[in-house]
Design a protein around this motif. Structure first.
Motif, PDB file in Angstrom:
ATOM      1  N   PRO A 188      28.860  -1.140  12.010  1.00  9.69           N
ATOM      2  CA  PRO A 188      27.744  -1.715  12.781  1.00  9.69           C
ATOM      3  C   PRO A 188      27.691  -3.243  12.713  1.00  9.69           C
ATOM      4  O   PRO A 188      27.124  -3.884  13.602  1.00  9.69           O
ATOM      5  N   GLN A 189      28.283  -3.836  11.673  1.00 14.37           N
ATOM      6  CA  GLN A 189      28.250  -5.293  11.551  1.00 14.37           C
ATOM      7  C   GLN A 189      29.051  -5.989  12.640  1.00 14.37           C
ATOM      8  O   GLN A 189      28.863  -7.184  12.902  1.00 14.37           O
ATOM      9  N   ILE A 190      29.965  -5.234  13.299  1.00 16.81           N
ATOM     10  CA  ILE A 190      30.792  -5.815  14.365  1.00 16.81           C
ATOM     11  C   ILE A 190      29.926  -6.458  15.442  1.00 16.81           C
ATOM     12  O   ILE A 190      30.235  -7.534  15.961  1.00 16.81           O
ATOM     13  N   PHE A 191      28.818  -5.812  15.777  1.00 11.01           N
ATOM     14  CA  PHE A 191      27.985  -6.277  16.889  1.00 11.01           C
ATOM     15  C   PHE A 191      27.299  -7.605  16.577  1.00 11.01           C
ATOM     16  O   PHE A 191      26.935  -8.343  17.485  1.00 11.01           O
ATOM     17  N   ALA A 192      27.120  -7.902  15.279  1.00 13.79           N
ATOM     18  CA  ALA A 192      26.491  -9.161  14.893  1.00 13.79           C
ATOM     19  C   ALA A 192      27.505 -10.290  14.764  1.00 13.79           C
ATOM     20  O   ALA A 192      27.111 -11.451  14.583  1.00 13.79           O
ATOM     21  N   MET A 193      28.795  -9.970  14.873  1.00 12.98           N
ATOM     22  CA  MET A 193      29.839 -10.973  14.677  1.00 12.98           C
ATOM     23  C   MET A 193      30.397 -11.509  15.995  1.00 12.98           C
ATOM     24  O   MET A 193      31.281 -12.360  15.989  1.00 12.98           O
ATOM     25  N   LEU A 194      29.884 -11.004  17.112  1.00 16.34           N
ATOM     26  CA  LEU A 194      30.395 -11.407  18.412  1.00 16.34           C
ATOM     27  C   LEU A 194      29.281 -11.994  19.272  1.00 16.34           C
ATOM     28  O   LEU A 194      28.101 -11.669  19.090  1.00 16.34           O
ATOM     29  N   LYS A 195      29.658 -12.836  20.187  1.00 19.48           N
ATOM     30  CA  LYS A 195      28.701 -13.410  21.129  1.00 19.48           C
ATOM     31  C   LYS A 195      29.296 -13.363  22.533  1.00 19.48           C
ATOM     32  O   LYS A 195      30.517 -13.415  22.710  1.00 19.48           O
ATOM     33  N   THR A 196      28.442 -13.271  23.518  1.00 17.22           N
ATOM     34  CA  THR A 196      28.849 -13.264  24.924  1.00 17.22           C
ATOM     35  C   THR A 196      28.261 -14.480  25.611  1.00 17.22           C
ATOM     36  O   THR A 196      27.054 -14.736  25.507  1.00 17.22           O
ATOM     37  N   GLU A 197      29.126 -15.234  26.278  1.00 16.10           N
ATOM     38  CA  GLU A 197      28.710 -16.439  26.980  1.00 16.10           C
ATOM     39  C   GLU A 197      29.182 -16.388  28.429  1.00 16.10           C
ATOM     40  O   GLU A 197      30.152 -15.697  28.746  1.00 16.10           O
TER      41      GLU A 197
END
Length: 218
Positions: free
Chosen positions: A95-104
Motif C-alpha cells: 500500500p505504500q506504493i501509492f504514497a511514493m508516486l505523484k501525477t502531474e
C-alpha cells in the motif's frame, strides 16, 4: 526518520477540484493531481481535456487544455520497480506504493474569463493569453461542459493550440476538437466551422490539415 505528512480536511473539496498549480509561466502551467482518499492513483486528466484555474489576485478564470501527463516518484531515490502485481494486489501487499508516486500534467493556456469587476457582461471570455498566469498553489478544476461550450463559440483558440511548443500539437488539436464535438452532442455545423478555421490556419500545409481532421470522427 520520515515525518508524517500533514492531514487536510477534504470533506468540502469541490468534486471538480483535481489538482494544484506547482509551476507557472505566461503560456502554460504545471499542476500536481491531488491524492485520492482511498488507495489508488490520482485520476489522470485525459489528453486534450479542458481545465480551469482561478487567479485569486486578478480574479481572472484561466482556461487551459491538457497536453502532457506523467506519473513519477515523489523523489529521485525511491524509483519504482516492476512487481508483477495487479492493482488489487498492490493495495493489499504494497500500500505504500501509492504514497511514493505523484501525477502531474501540463496545460496550455488558451484564454480567460475576466473578473466580474472589470466587465459589464459576466459571461464574456477572451481567447488570448491573460495578463498573468495563475499563481502557485491555485486550485485547478475540470471544466464544466457548459463552460467549454460557451468558450468554444469562437475558434481562435485553435491558433493557440497549433503554436504550443514541446507537444504533439496536431494530435492535441484533434483531441480538443473531439472533446468539444462530443460535449456539443455532435453539432456538425460547429465541426464544419472548426474544419474551415483549420484550413485557413494551415492553408500551406494540406498534409497536417488532413492528419488532424482524420482524427476527428463525425
Amino acid at each position: 526518520m520520515r515525518l508524517p505528512l500533514p492531514q487536510f480536511d477534504r470533506s468540502d473539496r469541490h468534486p471538480n477540484h483535481i489538482a494544484e498549480v506547482i509551476a507557472t509561466s505566461t503560456t502554460e502551467f504545471l499542476a500536481q493531481c491531488l491524492e485520492p482518499e482511498d488507495l489508488s492513483f490520482p485520476p489522470m486528466p485525459p489528453f486534450g481535456s479542458w481545465v480551469s484555474c482561478a487567479d485569486e489576485e486578478s480574479g481572472n478564470k484561466v482556461y487551459g487544455i491538457v497536453y502532457y501527463v506523467t506519473t513519477m516518484p515523489i523523489d529521485s531515490v525511491h524509483r519504482p520497480v516492476a512487481l508483477g502485481l495487479s492493482l488489487q494486489d498492490l493495495r493489499e501487499e504494497q500500500p505504500q506504493i501509492f504514497a511514493m508516486l505523484k501525477t502531474e500534467f501540463r496545460a496550455a493556456i488558451v484564454g480567460f474569463k475576466p473578473s466580474l469587476e472589470t466587465v459589464v457582461k459576466n459571461d464574456i471570455v477572451y481567447q488570448y493569453l491573460p495578463p498573468r498566469p495563475p499563481q502557485i498553489h491555485q486550485a485547478v478544476y475540470r471544466c464544466e461542459p457548459e463552460d467549454i461550450i460557451k468558450f468554444t463559440e469562437e475558434l481562435d483558440f485553435l491558433r493557440t493550440l497549433l503554436m504550443v511548443s514541446g507537444a504533439p500539437v496536431d494530435s492535441l488539436t484533434a483531441a480538443a476538437i473531439r472533446e468539444v464535438y462530443r460535449l456539443r452532442k455532435a453539432d456538425r455545423q460547429w465541426l464544419v466551422n472548426a474544419g474551415r478555421t483549420l484550413s485557413v490556419l494551415l492553408k500551406d500545409d494540406y498534409d497536417r490539415l488532413r492528419f488532424i481532421l482524420s482524427q476527428v470522427h463525425p
